[in-house]
Design an enzyme around this catalytic site. Sequence first.
Site, PDB file in Angstrom:
ATOM      1  N   TRP A   1       0.953  -1.169   0.028  1.00 13.77           N
ATOM      2  CA  TRP A   1      -0.140   0.028  -0.112  1.00 13.77           C
ATOM      3  C   TRP A   1       0.852   1.337  -0.170  1.00 13.77           C
ATOM      4  O   TRP A   1       0.628   2.218  -0.507  1.00 13.77           O
ATOM      5  CB  TRP A   1      -0.778  -0.080   1.262  1.00 13.77           C
ATOM      6  CG  TRP A   1      -1.611   1.269   1.354  1.00 13.77           C
ATOM      7  CD1 TRP A   1      -2.770   1.767   0.674  1.00 13.77           C
ATOM      8  CD2 TRP A   1      -1.458   2.467   2.093  1.00 13.77           C
ATOM      9  NE1 TRP A   1      -3.290   2.876   1.242  1.00 13.77           N
ATOM     10  CE2 TRP A   1      -2.469   3.168   1.815  1.00 13.77           C
ATOM     11  CE3 TRP A   1      -0.397   2.653   3.091  1.00 13.77           C
ATOM     12  CZ2 TRP A   1      -2.398   4.616   2.585  1.00 13.77           C
ATOM     13  CZ3 TRP A   1      -0.447   4.079   3.804  1.00 13.77           C
ATOM     14  CH2 TRP A   1      -1.355   4.808   3.381  1.00 13.77           C
ATOM     15  N   HIS A   2       1.972   1.466   0.709  1.00 12.31           N
ATOM     16  CA  HIS A   2       2.683   2.317   0.765  1.00 12.31           C
ATOM     17  C   HIS A   2       3.429   2.715  -0.681  1.00 12.31           C
ATOM     18  O   HIS A   2       3.906   3.802  -1.029  1.00 12.31           O
ATOM     19  CB  HIS A   2       3.916   2.168   1.764  1.00 12.31           C
ATOM     20  CG  HIS A   2       3.662   2.448   3.199  1.00 12.31           C
ATOM     21  ND1 HIS A   2       2.713   1.590   4.336  1.00 12.31           N
ATOM     22  CD2 HIS A   2       3.547   3.601   3.608  1.00 12.31           C
ATOM     23  CE1 HIS A   2       2.634   2.282   5.350  1.00 12.31           C
ATOM     24  NE2 HIS A   2       2.849   3.601   5.026  1.00 12.31           N
ATOM     25  N   GLY A   3       3.959   1.290  -1.230  1.00  5.38           N
ATOM     26  CA  GLY A   3       4.761   1.731  -2.268  1.00  5.38           C
ATOM     27  C   GLY A   3       4.254   1.808  -3.583  1.00  5.38           C
ATOM     28  O   GLY A   3       2.931   1.586  -3.824  1.00  5.38           O
TER      29      GLY A   3
END
Lengths: 469, 375
Positions: free
Chosen positions: A320-322
Amino acid sequence: MVFASLEFLTLFLPVFLAIYVLSPARWRNGVLLFCSWFFYGWWSPVFLLLFIALTFWGWLGGMVIDKAPSRRARGCWLAFFIIVNVLTLCWYKYANIVVDSLDSVLALGHAGPIAWQRVVLPIGLSFIVLQSISYLIDVQRGTVQADHSVIRYGAYQGMFVHLIAGPIIRYAWVKRELVSRTVGWDGFTAGARRLMVGMSMKVLVADTLSPIVDAIFSLHSPTLADAWLGCGFYTLQLFFDFAGYSAMAIGLGQMLGFRFPENFNHPYLASSIQDFWRRWHISLSSWIRDYLYIPMGGNRHGEWRAYRNVLLTMAIAGLWHGGDSWNFLLWGIAHGVALMVARLWRNFGMPAVPSWLSHVLTLVFVMLAWTLFRAVGFHAAMAMYRGQFGLNGIGLSDGIHVLLRPLHALAAGLGIVCVLLPLWQQRWESLPDTALRRLWQAAWPLAGFLLSFGLIAARGSVPFLYFQF
Amino acid sequence: MEDPKPLPQLPATGAGKIAAVALMVFMFGGLVSNIWFASATRALLPQAATKASILDGKVSKELAARMANTPLASAAARTQRALSWLTLRDLGPRVRQGCPGWLFLRDELNVYADGDSHLDTRAATVSAVQRALARHGIALLVAVVPDKSRIEQQHLCSLYRPASLNSRLDDWLSRLTAEGVPAVDLSAALRSVPGDAFFRTDTHWTQDGAGAAARTVAKRIRAMGVPLGSSKAGYRVEDEPAARRPGDLVRLAGLDDLPPSWQPAPEIVASRRYIPVAKAASSADDLFGDEDLPNVAVIGTSYSTTSDFVPQLALALGTGVGNFARDGGKFGGSAQAYFTSTAYAQTPPKLIVWELDERDLQSPLEAQDAVTVPK
């Protein structure tokens, strides 16, 4: 637009507040919605269309799920509306990296790269999608009722205070205030002070350290001193950037009559990785727990399933962050493995680690993992790790040496003191409530805010880390 | 993990009230300042906002950039710079202090990841320019201005100059020599100046430094045997009383608005004035008036436009020198402009002196560094 900018502080915010406060209470959601869309469209009007479409999609989804005749139908509709949200996010986040990875494979077979125009990630999309998903699931679970007012739902989804960078606000937390909220002096004063504190955190510490971090993470062969300086500064930068932005969002929310929960609770004083995730980006970690880990079975189906779920959950959180490299996935997996090891350690009855050592080990692990998180690509991360283990020499590189200024030392020192401050909290609270103490409490956020404004004005442009997420 | 709980609503505290009032005063003061600035100067809103520029965010970015010029933002920036200097002796990102009162430009100290490759590319550019000029019968001489931090090393005190920069000048000169490009190193001349070769609070050379450099360049030009023509140097020199000279590094550090006693120690400079002398009427044979045009042209950076480098070069040569240098021209800025100008096309010189700064040699390549000579 970002909060720490001239146009926000001296143009958007005063005009918005004047309109908002002078509007009748029943118009305020509408004012909030349209001003938030203006705020979002300030830099990228084209993406505003996508954002509006996602807002309508979430609102429509809630209505459809709510009206579905059976539990099974509600589940099917839920899956349908979530899949569209997730596919949208995946397209913008991963299309480039998937094409890059395919190109690498094709290059092995001496084939040319795929003809491709790079996709630009719209600002704040990840937060918008997570909020939408939590709303749809809550409607399906019956935790909240679907909102029939598209203006009200739009105000929740698009509220500019948390639109760009979170915290992730669940509909259930603000549903009452969306219907009726008090815009009063008490909330305004608390919010104004919180806004000033958050601005100081972001600008005085995070933004000041930012150029050094950028320079170190772009070195080909960082030395031991470079790598640890870069990692240490980034550890401070990330926290003060994100926690500062969250504080500003919470403060602005209070000024508008909303009460959001805290998003950080002194994470670098955590005694274990589990404790770290209780304290870091609380709105995300609680989201992951409630909408991923528990639905996957959590720890209800035996130890090994629990380990698997922890690992999968953290890997998804990493994904999700990347968007621009697989480093984020590795970062998530690293945290998942650390959580598993901590659990195994406890379950196998291993001796407890002394408290001080546990704190130190946790912080060192978090810092090493941040290296993976910050580095642009796998090779850059490996270069930093080589530096951190002293394989590229010891002393500070010339390029970094000439960049360092007294202001950086001050910002880093200020950051470390603020991180450690809770250790003296009890002693501070036990001091008598003198006029001098009250004066200090009033003066420091104001001084920090004014200094921050000076720095913003002197810089011209303001970086913000969480844009990429 | 416990569920996140909304913050409790507490009554307003004294600290909160002060913050709220201050924030409102600040925000609305800023708004008024913006409106006044926009109406008085018409410089806040972009001039030509099109549908396309609004949609791609250019207009909002431009407006945001212009807001840095509003009175409140300017005052805040100046105050921040002053506070940093007065409390921490911090001079901002571009300026560093050596010994007390001695300021240096940070760009001189930068170490670039691909510096050697950039230097090679620039050497190849100079070599190509020399060959192209030679085809037109024009000679080229490269004059390199060494870093202030190289020449004024005794004033660095604790300021760190990376050792890897020590060979930068020699590398450049040896590359040019290998390419057969005449080049002159001004280091020895600048070191031999009895006083200071560079100003204390400015990045440029003093008049004595510029004079020493001019004489060295003139000597080398004479050695090249280029016909210099009959134009006159045309300057009268007068002494000027000592006066305070504001340094560009003080301005770059954002401290020029501070009271002089709070600024880095001010510089009192005694100088000479080079007054152009009105030229005598051209000879009867020079019907169209171009006989007296100089055969030497200088291109380069602000070093050629400060401290009367060009008048001193003209006097040392005894002939007129055309100055086509540009402030902020860096490596290729003035060269690119000069080779595309009508001055070059219509009255080409016999010799071009290309003055370059050492600090620009390894910096990342820019569009203006691609210098070509028209055929």
